[in-house]
Design an enzyme around this catalytic site. Sequence first.
Site, PDB file in Angstrom:
ATOM      1  N   GLY A  16       0.785  -1.226   0.000  1.00  0.00           N
ATOM      2  CA  GLY A  16       0.000   0.000   0.000  1.00  0.00           C
ATOM      3  C   GLY A  16       0.819   1.279   0.000  1.00  0.00           C
ATOM      4  CG  HIS A  57       3.797  -2.820 -15.249  1.00  0.00           C
ATOM      5  ND1 HIS A  57       3.375  -4.060 -14.807  1.00  0.00           N
ATOM      6  CD2 HIS A  57       4.948  -3.030 -15.931  1.00  0.00           C
ATOM      7  CE1 HIS A  57       4.244  -4.972 -15.211  1.00  0.00           C
ATOM      8  NE2 HIS A  57       5.201  -4.391 -15.897  1.00  0.00           N
ATOM      9  CB  THR A 109      -6.772  -1.929 -22.694  1.00  0.00           C
ATOM     10  OG1 THR A 109      -5.396  -2.354 -22.691  1.00  0.00           O
ATOM     11  CG2 THR A 109      -6.836  -0.440 -22.971  1.00  0.00           C
ATOM     12  CD  GLU A 117      -2.606  -7.540 -25.790  1.00  0.00           C
ATOM     13  OE1 GLU A 117      -1.503  -8.045 -26.042  1.00  0.00           O
ATOM     14  OE2 GLU A 117      -3.220  -6.803 -26.579  1.00  0.00           O
ATOM     15  CD  GLN A 125       7.101   0.167  -3.999  1.00  0.00           C
ATOM     16  OE1 GLN A 125       7.240   0.088  -2.796  1.00  0.00           O
ATOM     17  NE2 GLN A 125       5.955  -0.057  -4.616  1.00  0.00           N
ATOM     18  CD  GLU A 136       5.931   1.666  -8.430  1.00  0.00           C
ATOM     19  OE1 GLU A 136       5.483   1.527  -7.274  1.00  0.00           O
ATOM     20  OE2 GLU A 136       6.075   0.723  -9.216  1.00  0.00           O
TER      21      GLU A 136
HETATM   22  C1  GRF Z   1       4.171  -1.392  -7.192  1.00  0.00           C
HETATM   23  O1  GRF Z   1       5.515  -1.634  -7.448  1.00  0.00           O
HETATM   24  C2  GRF Z   1       3.397  -1.288  -8.461  1.00  0.00           C
HETATM   25  O2  GRF Z   1       4.150  -0.850  -9.540  1.00  0.00           O
HETATM   26  C3  GRF Z   1       2.945  -2.697  -8.698  1.00  0.00           C
HETATM   27  O3  GRF Z   1       2.724  -3.244  -7.438  1.00  0.00           O
HETATM   28  C4  GRF Z   1       3.525  -2.565  -6.482  1.00  0.00           C
HETATM   29  C5  GRF Z   1       2.616  -2.119  -5.383  1.00  0.00           C
HETATM   30  O4  GRF Z   1       3.320  -1.588  -4.303  1.00  0.00           O
HETATM   31  N1  GRF Z   1       1.767  -2.712  -9.537  1.00  0.00           N
HETATM   32  P1  GRF Z   1       2.545  -0.933  -3.103  1.00  0.00           P
HETATM   33  O5  GRF Z   1       1.589  -1.971  -2.545  1.00  0.00           O
HETATM   34  O6  GRF Z   1       1.836   0.278  -3.620  1.00  0.00           O
HETATM   35  O7  GRF Z   1       3.611  -0.589  -2.109  1.00  0.00           O
END
Ligand code: GRF
Length: 208
Positions: A12, A109, A141, A143, A171, A174
């Site tokens: 999370g 991703h 989508t 796919e 991360q 992200e």
């Molecule tokens: C992330 O690395 C994301 O890219 C992938 O799953 C992971 C989730 O991490 N889809 P978290 O649970 O948000 O820490």
Amino acid sequence: MRNIVVLISGKGSNLKAILEAQRDHHWDAQITRVFCNRPNAPGIEIAETFGVPVTVLNQQDFINRDAYDQCLLSQIQLEQPDLVVLAGYMRILSHEFVDYYAGKLINIHPSLLPSFPGLNTHQTALTTGVKWHGATVHFVTRELDVGPIVAQGVVPVHNYDNLDTLSDRVQAIEHIIYPKAIEWFLKDQIFLQDGIVSVIPPQSQFFS
Ligand code: GRF
């Protein structure tokens, strides 16, 4: 006020970054509910800390995938979401679900798509010797991992990296690109044409 739901399966940390951005940047949106498919996911506690209700739908309580997905869809519909955010949700969604929320369903991703779709992306980055790796926010989508790309964050891969150092670095980016992409969506700045996402007024969709 827009409604957002977030689907998680694990740690999370992206959920946390999204909740912090919603709070600190005063989004005109609320995360109305978090859905989780694993009863022990640490992300549940993060949602609760922010006062967001959580629905846990344990896959083991359903006879098959269709039954699970129908229940998930009907529960999510109750929230009337403008945006459905997959944040580490480790289940493949049914075509029915994906079609229902087409254009309102986004995922993050952990690779620079179209490189390394699927699982074990950090391991693949290490074993293939790529020098750049990262994360991609994309529309979902039918796919897996091929929907239109909203934003990408790039990080270097060093020779001394291991799975932990590399995944931590990915991360960290992200947590920047996912809230940013959601902000664009909420401000109606995202335009999709012929499978290409633009942000208007134009700004970089690349982060490093
Ligand atoms: C992330 O690395 C994301 O890219 C992938 O799953 C992971 C989730 O991490 N889809 P978290 O649970 O948000 O820490």
